[in-house]
Design an enzyme around this catalytic site. Structure first.
Site, PDB file in Angstrom:
ATOM      1  N   ARG A 268       0.728   5.688  12.500  1.00 36.43           N
ATOM      2  CA  ARG A 268      -0.687   5.289  12.463  1.00 36.43           C
ATOM      3  C   ARG A 268      -0.908   4.268  13.581  1.00 36.43           C
ATOM      4  NH1 ARG A 268       0.370   6.043   6.631  1.00 36.43           N
ATOM      5  NH2 ARG A 268      -1.369   7.180   5.696  1.00 36.43           N
TER       6      ARG A 268
ATOM      7  N   ARG B 216      -0.473   9.448  15.907  1.00 35.98           N
ATOM      8  CA  ARG B 216      -1.872   9.785  15.667  1.00 35.98           C
ATOM      9  C   ARG B 216      -2.749   8.849  16.479  1.00 35.98           C
ATOM     10  NH1 ARG B 216      -4.185   9.069   9.746  1.00 35.98           N
ATOM     11  NH2 ARG B 216      -4.087   6.866  10.232  1.00 35.98           N
TER      12      ARG B 216
ATOM     13  N   GLU C 201      -7.915  16.970   7.341  1.00 32.85           N
ATOM     14  CA  GLU C 201      -8.250  15.992   6.299  1.00 32.85           C
ATOM     15  C   GLU C 201      -9.731  16.053   5.927  1.00 32.85           C
ATOM     16  OE1 GLU C 201      -7.045  12.060   7.537  1.00 32.85           O
ATOM     17  OE2 GLU C 201      -7.826  12.325   9.546  1.00 32.85           O
TER      18      GLU C 201
ATOM     19  N   ASN D 125      -4.817  12.309   1.686  1.00 33.86           N
ATOM     20  CA  ASN D 125      -5.581  11.156   1.170  1.00 33.86           C
ATOM     21  C   ASN D 125      -7.070  11.371   1.432  1.00 33.86           C
ATOM     22  OD1 ASN D 125      -2.961  10.249   0.961  1.00 33.86           O
ATOM     23  ND2 ASN D 125      -3.081   8.908   2.740  1.00 33.86           N
ATOM     24  N   ASP D 126      -7.382  11.716   2.682  1.00 33.36           N
ATOM     25  CA  ASP D 126      -8.784  11.949   3.007  1.00 33.36           C
ATOM     26  C   ASP D 126      -9.250  13.326   2.553  1.00 33.36           C
ATOM     27  OD1 ASP D 126      -9.936   9.624   4.155  1.00 33.36           O
ATOM     28  OD2 ASP D 126      -8.576   9.862   5.859  1.00 33.36           O
TER      29      ASP D 126
ATOM     30  N   ARG E 187     -12.056   6.973  -1.699  1.00 34.47           N
ATOM     31  CA  ARG E 187     -10.679   6.566  -1.959  1.00 34.47           C
ATOM     32  C   ARG E 187     -10.538   5.045  -2.093  1.00 34.47           C
ATOM     33  NH1 ARG E 187      -7.572   8.027   3.796  1.00 34.47           N
ATOM     34  NH2 ARG E 187      -6.010   6.524   3.177  1.00 34.47           N
TER      35      ARG E 187
ATOM     36  N   CYS F 219       1.162  14.949   5.712  1.00 38.02           N
ATOM     37  CA  CYS F 219       1.539  13.548   5.926  1.00 38.02           C
ATOM     38  C   CYS F 219       0.801  12.588   4.996  1.00 38.02           C
ATOM     39  CB  CYS F 219       1.349  13.146   7.387  1.00 38.02           C
ATOM     40  SG  CYS F 219      -0.371  13.185   7.894  1.00 38.02           S
TER      41      CYS F 219
HETATM   42  C1  PEP Z   1      -4.591  10.933   5.056  1.00 37.02           C
HETATM   43  O1  PEP Z   1      -5.815  10.832   5.091  1.00 37.02           O
HETATM   44  O2  PEP Z   1      -3.975  11.577   4.194  1.00 37.02           O
HETATM   45  C2  PEP Z   1      -3.776  10.262   6.072  1.00 37.02           C
HETATM   46  C3  PEP Z   1      -2.495  10.497   6.180  1.00 37.02           C
HETATM   47  O3  PEP Z   1      -4.413   9.368   6.882  1.00 37.02           O
HETATM   48  P1  PEP Z   1      -4.822   7.879   6.419  1.00 37.02           P
HETATM   49  O4  PEP Z   1      -4.235   7.655   5.047  1.00 37.02           O
HETATM   50  O5  PEP Z   1      -4.275   6.966   7.444  1.00 37.02           O
HETATM   51  O6  PEP Z   1      -6.291   7.970   6.414  1.00 37.02           O
HETATM   52 MG    MG Z   2      -6.789  10.022   6.811  1.00 40.84          MG
END
Ligand code: PEP
Ligand code: MG
Length: 544
Positions: A296, A332, A431, A454-455, A465, A502
């Site tokens: 990141r 990224r 995402e 996650n997103d 989130r 990821c």
């Molecule tokens: C995600 O969104 O799953 C991701 C890996 O990116 P971040 O958590 O940094 O938004």
């Molecule tokens: Mg993300």
């Protein structure tokens, strides 16, 4: 009992006796000398001795923490031979008719200040290296032990700070843990601690040194960063149980190091690690990850009070690539905005920041900013096996624009005669539901997909989130999210791209079988989950 809290840099528990690390007396006196030639000969002899000590430390480190991390001691040897450094010592001896120790100390101050004045985090860190080699040189000139003293038996080393060479010189057989009053988690010392598997807590504050004493009892909790001096019965029992549990878990997992990530029926999967900072690489190596699946990069922006320069970014990316020694490193591009706000970006306050100007949208709005990062990335690509990944993609036109900018950067670098690797893989994060739904259109344009669950979960289930009240509405195994992942996997493979995950879901071992059945090629998880996921993969049978 007294409790101190710092930063745990290696998660483990140690219970034992304190040994306060005594550095040699650093006070160097200025002494007038008549025979300056004799002083210069003393410097040459001390230099030779220091060089052979560093060679020994390098070899020790090579065995214990690997080539990339041992390299610092090779750097120290090179610094020791630096002409400017040596000329400065000799000039001071000659021009001021002073003793060698004094000339080394003045030179060390001068060079350290010079490095500290450079506006580059990597160069600033070289000040510590100069002090380290100069301390060794002075120790050898005065005949003092160069690496401080350690009392016998297994002990918890407590110090104000430890230099990298002091850290690696500690006899691992005798060190249960170490705790330092100062120090940053970015330091080589912290990286080495992680790679040496020594429970360590750093930065507990100077007050700690006035409380502890040689021989006293201490418990170090490297998970929480807590240090208990003179622990009470309850704490001793609690931490002792924690220690046993952790040791058992690690013992079982350690047996998996060096083993393949392969199912019982022969399906291989890459298990990579996610990092947010250069100083996480130690944990990546320690846990035997096959590569870095998500770096990141926004940490560089979040940690700074102004835009990081191309040089600063280049040196950070280069360090990650070099440390991974040819293993895949996926960096990224900037993912700022939404929950990650940086004042100096001057972003407008938004009603719905998660749906606003974030990540690639900022980069495409401010191409000069994006191109600086791309230049740094491509330049660093010459030092390892780089993949570049773009976050928050929703359309073909965004990706087309990105690819044009990448091409422009490569052409500019070529025109300037700046080298970069030809085989940098380009990928996107899946995402947003939009990206998954048009993954058949996006796949032919890239080398890989990486699913940011996650997103993807946030946008698919319409659940912020960041909002803790949403937790009861978030089903991380929701069929809609899983279908989007499966659809992306099929489209990736149909067009010759590979696909990884990821987001946090990659470490959810109850889904590992599902993911492998979908054809997921890579799972990228926090370093400490790598061996756990490997363990599960090795027990699975994918074919019916
Ligand atoms: C995600 O969104 O799953 C991701 C890996 O990116 P971040 O958590 O940094 O938004
Ligand atoms: Mg993300």
């Amino acid at each position: 009992m007294k409790t101190f809290t710092g930063k745990g840099v290696y998660g483990a528990v140690a219970i034992g006796t304190v040994s306060v690390f005594k550095k040699q007396d650093a006070a160097v006196k200025r002494v007038h000398v008549e025979d300056t030639e004799a002083e210069k000969r003393r410097v040459a002899a001390a230099k030779e001795l220091s060089s052979s000590q560093l060679q020994e430390i390098y070899e020790k480190a090579l065995k214990e923490v690997g080539e990339a991390n041992a390299a610092i001691f090779e750097t120290h040897r090179i610094l020791l031979d630096d002409d400017d450094y040596n000329d400065s010592i000799c000039n001071i001896i000659e021009s001021q008719s002073v003793n060698a120790e004094y000339a080394v100390a003045v030179t060390a101050d001068h060079f350290a200040e010079m490095f500290l004045a450079i506006d580059d985090a990597y160069m600033k860190a070289r000040a510590a290296d100069i002090r380290d080699i100069s301390g060794r040189l002075i120790g050898n000139l005065t005949g003092a032990a160069a690496d401080g003293s350690m009392t016998g038996g297994k002990v918890i080393i407590c110090a104000s700070d430890l230099s990298p060479s002091e850290t690696v010189s500690l006899d691992k057989e005798k060190v249960l843990a170490f705790v330092t009053a100062c120090g940053s988690s970015n330091s080589h010392t912290a990286i080495l601690a992680r790679n040496m598997n020594i429970p360590a807590v750093i930065g507990v504050g100077e007050a700690f040194l006035s409380v502890i004493e040689d021989g006293g009892e201490m418990i170090v909790d490297g998970f929480t960063g807590e240090v208990f001096w003179n622990p009470d019965e309850e704490t001793r029992r609690r931490l002792s149980d924690k220690k046993k549990e952790d040791e058992e878990k690690k013992r079982l997992l350690q047996e998996l190091k060096g083993r393949e990530n392969i199912t019982l029926d022969g399906r291989k999967v890459n298990i990579y690690a996610n990092i947010g900072s250069v100083d996480n690489i130690g944990a990546v190596l320690l846990n035997d990850a096959g590569g870095i699946g998500l770096f990141r990069s926004e940490f560089l922006y979040l940690e700074n009070s102004d835009y990081p320069t191309e040089e600063e970014q280049f040196s950070a990316y280069k360090r990650v690539l070099e440390s991974m020694a040819g293993k895949k490193v996926i960096i990224r591009t900037l993912d700022i905005g939404a929950d990650k706000q940086v004042d100096y970006f001057g972003l407008k306050k938004e009603e719905n920041p998660a749906l606003g100007l974030r990540a690639i949208r900022i980069c495409l709005t401010r191409p000069e900013l994006f191109k600086t990062q791309l230049r740094a990335l491509y330049r660093a690509s010459a030092y390892g096996n780089l993949g570049i990944m773009f976050p928050m993609i929703t359309s073909v036109s965004e990706l087309t624009e990105i690819l044009v900018l990448c091409k422009e950067v490569r052409e500019e670098l070529s025109a300037q005669g700046v080298g970069y690797a030809e085989n940098v893989e380009l990928g996107i994060m899946i995402e947003t539901p939009a990206a998954a739904l048009i993954s058949d259109r996006l796949a032919p344009m890239v080398d890989f997909f990486s699913v940011g669950t996650n997103d993807l979960t946030q946008y698919t289930l319409a659940c912020d989130r960041q909002n803790p009240d949403m937790e009861r509405f978030v089903d991380t195994h929701h069929e809609a999210v899983l279908r989007l992942i499966e659809m992306s996997a099929q489209n990736a493979h149909q067009h010759g791209a590979w696909i990884g995950i990821c987001g946090e879901l990659a470490a959810d071992t109850t889904l590992t079988e599902t993911f492998l059945k979908m054809g997921i090629d890579e799972l990228s998880v926090s370093p400490s989950f790598v061996l756990q996921v490997r363990d599960v993969v090795r027990k699975l049978k994918i074919t019916p």
